[in-house]
Design an enzyme around this catalytic site. Structure first.
Site, PDB file in Angstrom:
ATOM      1  N   LYS A 193      -6.147   1.757   2.617  1.00 37.46           N
ATOM      2  CA  LYS A 193      -4.755   2.165   2.423  1.00 37.46           C
ATOM      3  C   LYS A 193      -3.908   1.957   3.687  1.00 37.46           C
ATOM      4  O   LYS A 193      -4.439   1.705   4.770  1.00 37.46           O
ATOM      5  CB  LYS A 193      -4.719   3.633   1.996  1.00 37.46           C
ATOM      6  CG  LYS A 193      -5.405   3.879   0.646  1.00 37.46           C
ATOM      7  CD  LYS A 193      -5.341   5.348   0.288  1.00 37.46           C
ATOM      8  CE  LYS A 193      -5.988   5.625  -1.045  1.00 37.46           C
ATOM      9  NZ  LYS A 193      -5.886   7.054  -1.409  1.00 37.46           N
ATOM     10  N   TYR A 226      -1.384   3.056 -10.366  1.00 37.26           N
ATOM     11  CA  TYR A 226      -1.484   4.513 -10.455  1.00 37.26           C
ATOM     12  C   TYR A 226      -0.844   5.080 -11.725  1.00 37.26           C
ATOM     13  O   TYR A 226      -0.532   6.264 -11.775  1.00 37.26           O
ATOM     14  CB  TYR A 226      -0.861   5.151  -9.212  1.00 37.26           C
ATOM     15  CG  TYR A 226      -1.698   4.940  -7.975  1.00 37.26           C
ATOM     16  CD1 TYR A 226      -2.914   5.595  -7.811  1.00 37.26           C
ATOM     17  CD2 TYR A 226      -1.297   4.061  -6.974  1.00 37.26           C
ATOM     18  CE1 TYR A 226      -3.703   5.395  -6.688  1.00 37.26           C
ATOM     19  CE2 TYR A 226      -2.078   3.860  -5.839  1.00 37.26           C
ATOM     20  CZ  TYR A 226      -3.275   4.531  -5.714  1.00 37.26           C
ATOM     21  OH  TYR A 226      -4.052   4.328  -4.596  1.00 37.26           O
ATOM     22  N   PHE A 261       3.128  14.159  -7.801  1.00 32.37           N
ATOM     23  CA  PHE A 261       2.952  13.362  -6.582  1.00 32.37           C
ATOM     24  C   PHE A 261       3.062  11.853  -6.813  1.00 32.37           C
ATOM     25  O   PHE A 261       2.939  11.069  -5.873  1.00 32.37           O
ATOM     26  CB  PHE A 261       1.597  13.673  -5.922  1.00 32.37           C
ATOM     27  CG  PHE A 261       0.399  13.393  -6.798  1.00 32.37           C
ATOM     28  CD1 PHE A 261      -0.105  12.105  -6.934  1.00 32.37           C
ATOM     29  CD2 PHE A 261      -0.222  14.422  -7.495  1.00 32.37           C
ATOM     30  CE1 PHE A 261      -1.207  11.839  -7.731  1.00 32.37           C
ATOM     31  CE2 PHE A 261      -1.334  14.165  -8.297  1.00 32.37           C
ATOM     32  CZ  PHE A 261      -1.820  12.870  -8.414  1.00 32.37           C
ATOM     33  N   ARG A 301     -18.453   5.529  -3.779  1.00 32.55           N
ATOM     34  CA  ARG A 301     -17.835   6.858  -3.826  1.00 32.55           C
ATOM     35  C   ARG A 301     -18.529   7.799  -2.834  1.00 32.55           C
ATOM     36  O   ARG A 301     -17.888   8.616  -2.175  1.00 32.55           O
ATOM     37  CB  ARG A 301     -17.825   7.406  -5.249  1.00 32.55           C
ATOM     38  CG  ARG A 301     -16.894   6.552  -6.143  1.00 32.55           C
ATOM     39  CD  ARG A 301     -16.675   7.118  -7.506  1.00 32.55           C
ATOM     40  NE  ARG A 301     -15.856   8.331  -7.488  1.00 32.55           N
ATOM     41  CZ  ARG A 301     -14.543   8.363  -7.267  1.00 32.55           C
ATOM     42  NH1 ARG A 301     -13.874   7.259  -7.018  1.00 32.55           N
ATOM     43  NH2 ARG A 301     -13.889   9.505  -7.307  1.00 32.55           N
ATOM     44  N   THR A 336     -12.261  13.494  -1.226  1.00 32.40           N
ATOM     45  CA  THR A 336     -10.842  13.169  -1.067  1.00 32.40           C
ATOM     46  C   THR A 336     -10.236  13.923   0.109  1.00 32.40           C
ATOM     47  O   THR A 336      -9.470  13.365   0.887  1.00 32.40           O
ATOM     48  CB  THR A 336     -10.074  13.499  -2.366  1.00 32.40           C
ATOM     49  OG1 THR A 336     -10.660  12.760  -3.436  1.00 32.40           O
ATOM     50  CG2 THR A 336      -8.612  13.137  -2.250  1.00 32.40           C
ATOM     51  N   ARG A 389     -13.994   8.820   4.954  1.00 25.60           N
ATOM     52  CA  ARG A 389     -12.913   9.809   5.063  1.00 25.60           C
ATOM     53  C   ARG A 389     -13.166  10.823   6.171  1.00 25.60           C
ATOM     54  O   ARG A 389     -12.226  11.264   6.830  1.00 25.60           O
ATOM     55  CB  ARG A 389     -12.680  10.471   3.716  1.00 25.60           C
ATOM     56  CG  ARG A 389     -12.050   9.476   2.733  1.00 25.60           C
ATOM     57  CD  ARG A 389     -11.878  10.051   1.364  1.00 25.60           C
ATOM     58  NE  ARG A 389     -11.127   9.150   0.504  1.00 25.60           N
ATOM     59  CZ  ARG A 389     -11.282   9.097  -0.811  1.00 25.60           C
ATOM     60  NH1 ARG A 389     -12.157   9.901  -1.415  1.00 25.60           N
ATOM     61  NH2 ARG A 389     -10.567   8.260  -1.529  1.00 25.60           N
ATOM     62  N   ASN A 399      -5.874   9.341   3.118  1.00 30.13           N
ATOM     63  CA  ASN A 399      -7.330   9.447   3.156  1.00 30.13           C
ATOM     64  C   ASN A 399      -8.035   8.094   3.291  1.00 30.13           C
ATOM     65  O   ASN A 399      -9.202   7.960   2.961  1.00 30.13           O
ATOM     66  CB  ASN A 399      -7.846  10.244   1.956  1.00 30.13           C
ATOM     67  CG  ASN A 399      -7.546   9.583   0.631  1.00 30.13           C
ATOM     68  OD1 ASN A 399      -7.197   8.410   0.554  1.00 30.13           O
ATOM     69  ND2 ASN A 399      -7.685  10.347  -0.434  1.00 30.13           N
ATOM     70  N   HIS A 418      -9.476   3.919  -1.210  1.00 30.62           N
ATOM     71  CA  HIS A 418      -9.571   4.186  -2.653  1.00 30.62           C
ATOM     72  C   HIS A 418     -10.799   3.455  -3.161  1.00 30.62           C
ATOM     73  O   HIS A 418     -11.115   2.361  -2.679  1.00 30.62           O
ATOM     74  CB  HIS A 418      -8.338   3.645  -3.398  1.00 30.62           C
ATOM     75  CG  HIS A 418      -8.582   3.491  -4.870  1.00 30.62           C
ATOM     76  ND1 HIS A 418      -8.399   4.520  -5.763  1.00 30.62           N
ATOM     77  CD2 HIS A 418      -9.045   2.443  -5.599  1.00 30.62           C
ATOM     78  CE1 HIS A 418      -8.736   4.100  -6.978  1.00 30.62           C
ATOM     79  NE2 HIS A 418      -9.117   2.839  -6.910  1.00 30.62           N
ATOM     80  N   GLU A 425      -9.015  -2.642 -12.262  1.00 26.49           N
ATOM     81  CA  GLU A 425      -8.468  -2.688 -10.908  1.00 26.49           C
ATOM     82  C   GLU A 425      -8.746  -4.039 -10.239  1.00 26.49           C
ATOM     83  O   GLU A 425      -7.863  -4.607  -9.593  1.00 26.49           O
ATOM     84  CB  GLU A 425      -9.039  -1.530 -10.084  1.00 26.49           C
ATOM     85  CG  GLU A 425      -8.532  -0.182 -10.561  1.00 26.49           C
ATOM     86  CD  GLU A 425      -9.211   1.007  -9.899  1.00 26.49           C
ATOM     87  OE1 GLU A 425      -8.715   2.131 -10.099  1.00 26.49           O
ATOM     88  OE2 GLU A 425     -10.221   0.843  -9.176  1.00 26.49           O
TER      89      GLU A 425
END
Length: 140
Positions: free
Chosen positions: A11, A51, A59, A87, A93, A104, A114, A117, A128
């Site tokens: 990100k 998203y 948000f 993951r 998160t 993270r 964070n 993704h 995706e």
């Protein structure tokens, strides 16, 4: 289990701090292969599509704004059980709850910033990946 692919994004908070190589090192050390990768500036339309599942959430606007605020690195990762493995490597998160050594825990600034993704299921991974990569861009 057969080899599986998952989707990853480094990100804007990660690219802004020049962490692409450090994040990739954690990914590769965990046994995930990066089979496609490119740095892009996500458009508002791409962020809203990506998203869309959160469109009704309060948000959503802030999330789309953040994801278009700077470059991101989109990736396809491959390994046995890649989705669950990535993951685990990403961590919780909330970085305060993430396990030591996870991306993270190591790099995230907050719940919102964070750093990464990752897809949550084979179906979402396929969607995706297809949003950002043509088949000939994925080279395993």
């Amino acid at each position: 289990m057969a080899t599986q692919r998952t989707f990853s994004i480094i990100k804007p908070d990660g690219t802004k701090r020049n962490l692409t190589g450090a994040v990739n090192a954690v990914i590769e050390a965990a046994g995930l292969r990066i089979v496609a990768q490119k740095r892009i500036l996500m458009t508002r339309a791409q962020a809203e599509t990506f998203y869309a599942v959160h469109a009704a959430r309060p948000f959503f606007g802030e999330l789309c704004e953040f994801m278009t605020s700077g470059p991101v690195v989109v990736q396809v990762l491959e390994a046995e059980n890649a989705i669950a493995k990535y993951r685990e490597v990403m961590g919780a998160t909330n970085p305060a709850n993430a396990a030591d050594g996870t991306i993270r825990k190591l790099f995230a600034l907050s719940v919102g910033e964070n750093t990464v993704h990752g897809s949550d299921a084979p179906e979402t991974a396929a969607i995706e990946i297809a949003q950002f990569f043509a088949g000939n861009e994925i080279v395993g």
